[in-house]
Motif scaffolding. Structure first.
Motif, PDB file in Angstrom:
ATOM      1  N   THR A  46     -22.195  66.426 -10.426  1.00 15.46           N
ATOM      2  CA  THR A  46     -23.456  66.037 -11.024  1.00 15.46           C
ATOM      3  C   THR A  46     -23.968  66.958 -12.452  1.00 15.46           C
ATOM      4  OG1 THR A  46     -23.582  65.110  -9.159  1.00 15.46           O
ATOM      5  CG2 THR A  46     -25.076  64.133 -11.057  1.00 15.46           C
ATOM      6  N   THR A  88     -23.616  65.537 -16.366  1.00 13.54           N
ATOM      7  CA  THR A  88     -24.447  64.995 -17.188  1.00 13.54           C
ATOM      8  C   THR A  88     -24.556  65.510 -17.892  1.00 13.54           C
ATOM      9  OG1 THR A  88     -25.622  63.769 -14.924  1.00 13.54           O
ATOM     10  CG2 THR A  88     -27.311  64.081 -16.502  1.00 13.54           C
ATOM     11  N   LYS A  94     -29.298  55.935 -17.601  1.00 14.89           N
ATOM     12  CA  LYS A  94     -28.085  56.776 -16.945  1.00 14.89           C
ATOM     13  C   LYS A  94     -28.642  58.355 -17.365  1.00 14.89           C
ATOM     14  CE  LYS A  94     -24.664  55.684 -15.620  1.00 14.89           C
ATOM     15  NZ  LYS A  94     -23.320  55.927 -15.378  1.00 14.89           N
ATOM     16  N   LEU A 103     -30.528  60.405 -13.962  1.00 15.05           N
ATOM     17  CA  LEU A 103     -29.847  61.002 -13.754  1.00 15.05           C
ATOM     18  C   LEU A 103     -30.168  62.642 -13.687  1.00 15.05           C
ATOM     19  CD1 LEU A 103     -25.814  60.185 -14.492  1.00 15.05           C
ATOM     20  CD2 LEU A 103     -27.321  59.886 -12.278  1.00 15.05           C
ATOM     21  N   TYR A 105     -31.299  55.196  -8.322  1.00 13.09           N
ATOM     22  CA  TYR A 105     -29.478  55.442  -8.148  1.00 13.09           C
ATOM     23  C   TYR A 105     -29.675  54.292  -8.605  1.00 13.09           C
ATOM     24  CZ  TYR A 105     -25.572  57.009  -6.987  1.00 13.09           C
ATOM     25  OH  TYR A 105     -24.097  57.590  -7.062  1.00 13.09           O
ATOM     26  N   VAL A 129     -28.755  52.459 -11.530  1.00 16.34           N
ATOM     27  CA  VAL A 129     -27.615  52.953 -12.921  1.00 16.34           C
ATOM     28  C   VAL A 129     -25.772  53.035 -12.081  1.00 16.34           C
ATOM     29  CG1 VAL A 129     -27.119  55.562 -13.086  1.00 16.34           C
ATOM     30  CG2 VAL A 129     -29.560  54.860 -12.807  1.00 16.34           C
ATOM     31  N   GLU A 130     -25.933  53.006 -11.360  1.00 22.44           N
ATOM     32  CA  GLU A 130     -24.986  53.288 -10.575  1.00 22.44           C
ATOM     33  C   GLU A 130     -23.651  51.575 -11.026  1.00 22.44           C
ATOM     34  OE1 GLU A 130     -21.147  54.314  -8.183  1.00 22.44           O
ATOM     35  OE2 GLU A 130     -22.851  54.921  -9.076  1.00 22.44           O
ATOM     36  N   GLY A 174     -24.019  51.102 -14.891  1.00 20.89           N
ATOM     37  CA  GLY A 174     -23.117  52.249 -16.173  1.00 20.89           C
ATOM     38  C   GLY A 174     -22.220  51.726 -16.818  1.00 20.89           C
ATOM     39  N   THR A 231     -20.756  59.558 -17.570  1.00 20.55           N
ATOM     40  CA  THR A 231     -21.550  59.157 -16.905  1.00 20.55           C
ATOM     41  C   THR A 231     -21.461  58.241 -15.587  1.00 20.55           C
ATOM     42  OG1 THR A 231     -21.842  57.472 -18.424  1.00 20.55           O
ATOM     43  CG2 THR A 231     -23.731  58.777 -19.304  1.00 20.55           C
ATOM     44  N   SER A 288     -22.220  60.286 -11.953  1.00 21.89           N
ATOM     45  CA  SER A 288     -23.113  59.372 -10.621  1.00 21.89           C
ATOM     46  C   SER A 288     -22.570  58.866  -9.566  1.00 21.89           C
ATOM     47  CB  SER A 288     -23.290  57.479 -11.132  1.00 21.89           C
ATOM     48  OG  SER A 288     -22.269  57.183 -12.149  1.00 21.89           O
ATOM     49  N   THR A 295     -26.000  60.789  -2.874  1.00 17.38           N
ATOM     50  CA  THR A 295     -27.707  60.054  -2.015  1.00 17.38           C
ATOM     51  C   THR A 295     -28.721  60.835  -1.109  1.00 17.38           C
ATOM     52  OG1 THR A 295     -27.340  57.961  -1.464  1.00 17.38           O
ATOM     53  CG2 THR A 295     -27.674  57.861  -3.601  1.00 17.38           C
TER      54      THR A 295
END
Length: 201
Positions: free
Chosen positions: A47, A51, A110, A114, A136, A139-140, A143, A184, A188, A193
């Motif tokens: 990640t 990122t 995003k 992250l 999160y 964002v997921e 995206g 990105t 993600s 998580t």
């Protein structure tokens, strides 16, 4: 007793099924068949790398032209911001807003989220674990909408080509922007998580 259950339980990262079986590491999920893991391997490293790569590529994506328009032999190139300004000048406010949100707001949001999640895993922050997890998932889900610009350029390049009169081609900037969107999305997707809950706030 609770620790005993926790040591045996696996949460499938694909379908979310809780599998309470001893020694289930690496076994197939009984619901979707995915491989069960307590945590995604090398989640943080992947990640972080994805990122950072997306942040680096975001600069040429905005500095290089994304579309070249040739009208009667005269060529005009526009960056993403140049396109937003042009739509605004032509009173095309809705398209201007859509492009601005998809090209600037969503990618920056995003990458910022992250980075925030990655840097606050091991220390206290303003948000609790529930709020971080919800952030999160926002964002997921948003995206993929950044690909809207890429689709617009691809469709216009494919449909609007009348030779000398009018010709539209994609620029190098759209290649970098596509890479940013894909990176990105991968970033993600590689983030686990469950790491948020390993250490409570």
């Amino acid at each position: 007793m609770l620790n005993d259950i926790e040591s045996k339980a696996f949460l499938c990262a694909t379908c979310g099924t809780l599998v309470n079986e001893e020694g289930a590491e690496g076994a197939a999920c009984p619901v979707c068949g995915s491989r069960l893991q307590r945590r995604k391997k090398h989640s943080l490293q992947r990640t972080w790398a994805l990122t950072i790569a997306s942040i680096i590529l975001y600069f040429p994506a905005n500095l290089l032209p994304v579309m070249d328009v040739q009208v009667m032999g005269d060529s005009t190139s526009n960056t993403i911001l140049g396109g937003v300004i042009q739509f605004y000048q032509y009173d095309m406010y809705f398209i201007c807003a859509v492009v601005f949100v998809a090209s600037f707001v969503v990618p920056i949001f995003k990458m910022t989220v992250l980075l925030y999640l990655l840097t606050t895993l091991r220390k206290k922050s303003g948000l609790n674990n529930v709020q971080k997890t919800r952030l999160y998932y926002i964002v997921e889900h948003i995206g993929k909408w950044s690909m809207l610009d890429v689709f617009v350029v691809a469709i216009m390049s494919g449909l609007i080509n009348t030779g000398y009169m009018l010709n539209i081609t994609g620029g190098l900037g759209i290649v970098f922007f596509s890479a940013v969107v894909i990176l990105t999305m991968w970033a993600s997707g590689s983030f686990d998580t469950r790491l948020i809950w390993d250490k409570g706030d």
